[in-house]
Design an enzyme around this catalytic site. Structure first.
Site: not given
Length: 403
Positions: A232-233, A256, A354
């Site tokens: 998931c660049a 992606d 995150c």
């Protein structure tokens, strides 16, 4: 502090674009900053930091000002008046601030700050969600830290320079930085500065990347010559870090679902001198199937709520919806199930987010390991970073090895 009318006007325009038009804060601010080339660095910093501060505390400031969305022009001025007063400054003698009830504003603040959802300015549902997954005292500390302004952190690009050389080059621009032994490629600016205009940035000597984020690529334990998939660049912050860690040797395939992000990754890779990166757009399932059993390492920097990076994206608090959390957790598990198939026996996978919520982190890893394909894997190590403990953004990472 002396306030300039045109700068506060610009701030209210940015707030209108964010709150009323639904624009992302960083994009809205950048658009406003391009309007007047005469603004100096301090002017630009005032607009950006004031806007972010009011976005961060929208719920609290709106309640104090007794205004609600959609905000009228005078409502946005009232929000700026609350900001000025709570920062301890005198209101300028401008028409927009005539008859502002200064004592009432201070009184309302003292009253509202007793409630966590108002003091830290978050939606009720978000507070309840966190309390269901985290200890209340822990959540209190983390939430407060997530409302602090984020540091500007650089990642030194070791394909082109080293940390001490770059530190000296920045001194020539009157930019002082600190080195942290826990983050070997990170330079933390002591004061905020527009580093994107520096020739060192244009030459690819560094990227702007939070120190917590810089922990993830090394956690994958890559070596030069490996075949690595960055699943998931996005625009490639961690992809570029992987290229540096592998010394441009081997192959990094960055995938992606958004072609615009991969286009940006290519541009950044050219600037960074990263030559072992290949981008592939995920437009069919065949793209992943062709890679089954061929990769030494996989990085899954999964889409998530982003609750660990609210310091940088405070408007996310107001854009997130409770339903999104359920949807994104399903997506996270689907990505784990699908992309794990590309790993060779003996290879390693890092699942990272995150987010600070166990439902997006430890729980997802547990569900995966208990699944049919997950039985081929074992958990080597997991790590969580929190703003109030580590001083940077919140992240989670788990490294799994294929038996």
């Amino acid at each position: 502090m002396r306030f300039h009318h045109n700068l506060v006007v610009a701030t209210t325009q940015a707030l209108h674009n964010i709150f009323n038009d639904g624009k992302y804060a960083d994009q809205a601010i950048q658009k406003i900053l391009k309007k007047d080339t005469r603004w100096g660095s301090r002017d630009r910093a005032f607009i950006a930091e004031t806007t972010y501060d009011i976005v961060r505390y929208k719920r609290l400031y709106s309640a104090i000002a007794d205004v609600q969305e959609p905000f009228k022009p005078q409502d946005l001025w009232r929000l700026t008046s609350v900001w000025i007063i709570l920062k301890g400054h005198d209101l300028p003698a401008w028409e927009e601030y005539y008859n502002t009830p200064v004592r009432r504003i201070k009184g309302r603040f003292d009253e509202l700050r007793k409630k966590r959802v108002m003091r830290e300015s978050i939606p009720n549902w978000m507070d309840e969600l966190a309390l269901n997954q985290l200890e209340e005292s822990f959540w209190e500390k983390e939430l407060h830290a997530l409302n602090e302004q984020a540091n500007v952190v650089l990642r030194v690009n070791e394909l082109k320079t080293d940390i001490n050389t770059l530190k000296e080059k920045l001194v020539a621009h009157d930019i002082a930085t600190d080195i942290s032994p826990e983050f070997p490629n990170a330079l933390v600016l002591r004061e905020r500065a527009n580093v994107f205009s520096l020739p060192e940035f244009q030459d690819g000597l560094f990227e702007v990347q939070d120190a917590g984020s810089q922990k993830i690529a090394p956690f994958l334990q890559v070596e030069p010559g490996m075949r690595i998939l960055d699943a998931c660049a996005g625009a490639g912050g961690k992809t570029l870090h992987l290229a540096a860690l592998t010394q441009n040797k081997g192959q990094i395939i960055a995938t992606d679902i958004y072609s615009s992000k991969l286009k940006e990754l290519k541009r950044r890779a050219r600037r960074a001198g990263a030559h072992n990166i290949e981008t592939r757009l995920i437009d069919t399932t065949k793209v992943i199937k062709k890679l089954h059993g061929k990769m030494d390492r996989i990085l899954i920097d999964a889409p998530c709520s982003g609750l660990g990076v609210l310091r940088r994206n405070p408007d996310a608090k107001w854009k997130l919806e409770p339903q999104f959390l359920e949807t994104i957790q399903n997506t996270q598990q689907e990505i784990l199930q699908s992309y794990s198939k590309v790993l060779k026996s003996g290879g390693k996978l890092v699942y990272a987010t995150c987010s600070i919520l166990p439902s997006e982190n430890q729980d997802q890893v547990k569900i995966f390991l208990e699944s049919e394909i997950g039985k081929e894997f074992e958990l080597e190590e997991e790590k969580s970073l929190f703003a109030h403990l580590d001083g940077f953004d919140g992240f989670y990472m788990a490294r799994l090895s294929k038996k």
